[in-house]
Scaffold this motif. Structure first.
Motif, mmCIF file in Angstrom:
data_model
loop_
_atom_site.group_PDB
_atom_site.id
_atom_site.type_symbol
_atom_site.label_atom_id
_atom_site.label_comp_id
_atom_site.label_asym_id
_atom_site.label_seq_id
_atom_site.Cartn_x
_atom_site.Cartn_y
_atom_site.Cartn_z
ATOM 1 N N UNK A 56 0.843 -1.197 0.000
ATOM 2 C CA UNK A 56 0.000 0.000 0.000
ATOM 3 C C UNK A 56 0.878 1.247 0.000
ATOM 4 N N UNK A 57 0.457 2.242 -0.757
ATOM 5 C CA UNK A 57 1.127 3.544 -0.803
ATOM 6 C C UNK A 57 0.117 4.600 -0.388
ATOM 7 N N UNK A 58 0.418 5.292 0.718
ATOM 8 C CA UNK A 58 -0.522 6.270 1.236
ATOM 9 C C UNK A 58 -1.865 5.671 1.597
ATOM 10 N N UNK A 59 -1.870 4.402 2.015
ATOM 11 C CA UNK A 59 -3.099 3.722 2.383
ATOM 12 C C UNK A 59 -3.879 3.153 1.223
ATOM 13 N N UNK B 24 3.253 5.421 5.353
ATOM 14 C CA UNK B 24 3.138 5.962 3.997
ATOM 15 C C UNK B 24 3.353 4.884 2.945
ATOM 16 N N UNK B 25 4.258 3.960 3.206
ATOM 17 C CA UNK B 25 4.390 2.771 2.353
ATOM 18 C C UNK B 25 4.539 1.573 3.266
ATOM 19 N N UNK B 26 3.823 0.510 2.948
ATOM 20 C CA UNK B 26 3.908 -0.685 3.787
ATOM 21 C C UNK B 26 3.568 -1.922 2.991
ATOM 22 N N UNK B 27 4.022 -3.058 3.520
ATOM 23 C CA UNK B 27 3.760 -4.356 2.919
ATOM 24 C C UNK B 27 3.199 -5.273 4.000
#
Length: 319
Positions: free
Chosen positions: A199-202, A264-267
């Motif tokens: 996800x980028x910025x949710x 802000x960015x996550x996996x």
């Protein structure tokens, strides 16, 4: 505009993000927190990198956090505290280091996920060897996980059903020598893969799978980096990246998992099993290489563009 990337010089994702920022801003600042200096009396956090003179992070326009340390460890918390100071001085740090601090410890991440109602594998956490042994024998096959780790480093697969009580207790004692807190999960049949949902910025960005050929391990105990036949899908123990298009319910599950952390960015690491999907963890640092290899996505460029939009919006006068 001066934007620094905090990362690991020579690391693939850190270098890629530094290149993307340099292309967008005309300046390349890849900084290594291992040489940082916090001076509370002057309010400075001085940090440099290969071929770079130290810069004061508190005087930059933004700091992008790609890697806080080469590997997950308690030292990472201290480094993130330095970045929390920078954020407290008004410098945008993406992702927010205070939010990252909530998930670099596996136990903290798991507690947040569980309280949010996400499905985790059956898990026991204890400091008591007797309680740990009871849990392992109850699970039959269990994975022992350090609280600070990535890419399955330091994890051990323990087949208690095969080894028996005494041998299992010995394995637990060896693990406990390096891990005061025993984090134990029932081993799942991953069917040779697990997923990284990013996800980028949710907003949902894409998914990749980590896959490997499954072959049984011998002897009842298998370390994470066991080479051929290792149980882990990690790319460090033989796994490979592949494209994967999850159904909408898996994307929604991963969205719910990342939401409490607000990165802000996550996996989000998700396992698909015969008994349903499970969430393993939420990562603040992974995903760049997986999306590039499996889906051809230039995540470094996308993340940089996202940051620039955020900074521009913050500067626009409110009406």
């Amino acid at each position: 505009m001066r934007i620094a990337v905090v990362g690991i010089p020579g690391g693939w994702s850190s270098e890629a993000l530094a290149d993307a920022v340099a292309k967008a801003t005309g300046e390349r600042l890849l900084l290594d927190l291992g040489g940082a200096r916090l001076d509370l009396s002057t309010g400075q956090v001085l940090c440099g990198g290969p071929g770079l003179r130290p810069v004061d992070l508190c005087r930059l326009d933004a700091v992008l956090i790609k890697k806080a340390a080469p590997q997950y460890s308690p030292d990472m918390i201290d480094r993130l505290e330095l970045l929390r100071f920078v954020a407290g001085r008004g410098v945008p740090c993406l992702s927010d280091p205070e939010r990252i601090l909530r998930l670099v410890d596996r136990l903290a991440c798991s507690v947040t996920l569980s309280l949010a109602g996400l499905p985790l594998p059956p898990t026991t956490v204890t400091e008591d060897p007797a309680e740990a042994l009871d849990a392992v024998l109850g699970y039959g096959r269990a994975v022992l996980k350090p609280l600070f780790t990535s890419k399955a480093r330091g994890m051990v697969l323990l087949d208690a059903a095969s080894l028996g009580r005494e041998a299992s207790a010995q394995v637990l004692e060896r693990f406990r020598a390096a891990n005061r807190v025993l984090y134990i999960q029932q081993a799942l049949d991953l069917r040779g893969q697990d997923l990284g949902v990013c996800f980028l910025g949710g907003e949902y960005l894409g998914t990749y799978a980590r896959r490997k050929d499954v072959s049984p391990s011998a002897g009842g105990v298998s370390p994470s980096a066991g080479g051929a036949g290792s149980w882990s899908t990690s790319t460090e123990s033989g796994g490979r990246y592949a494209a994967f298009d999850p159904p909408a319910e898996i994307i929604e599950l991963a969205r719910r998992a990342q939401e409490p952390f607000g990165l802000d960015f996550t996996c989000v690491d998700v396992a698909l099993t015969d008994s349903g999907p499970y969430v393993f963890e939420v990562s603040a640092f992974g995903g760049f290489r997986g999306l590039k290899a499996a889906r051809g996505l230039d995540v470094a460029g996308l993340f940089t563009a996202y940051v620039l939009r955020r900074l521009k919006q913050a500067r626009e006068p409110r009406t």
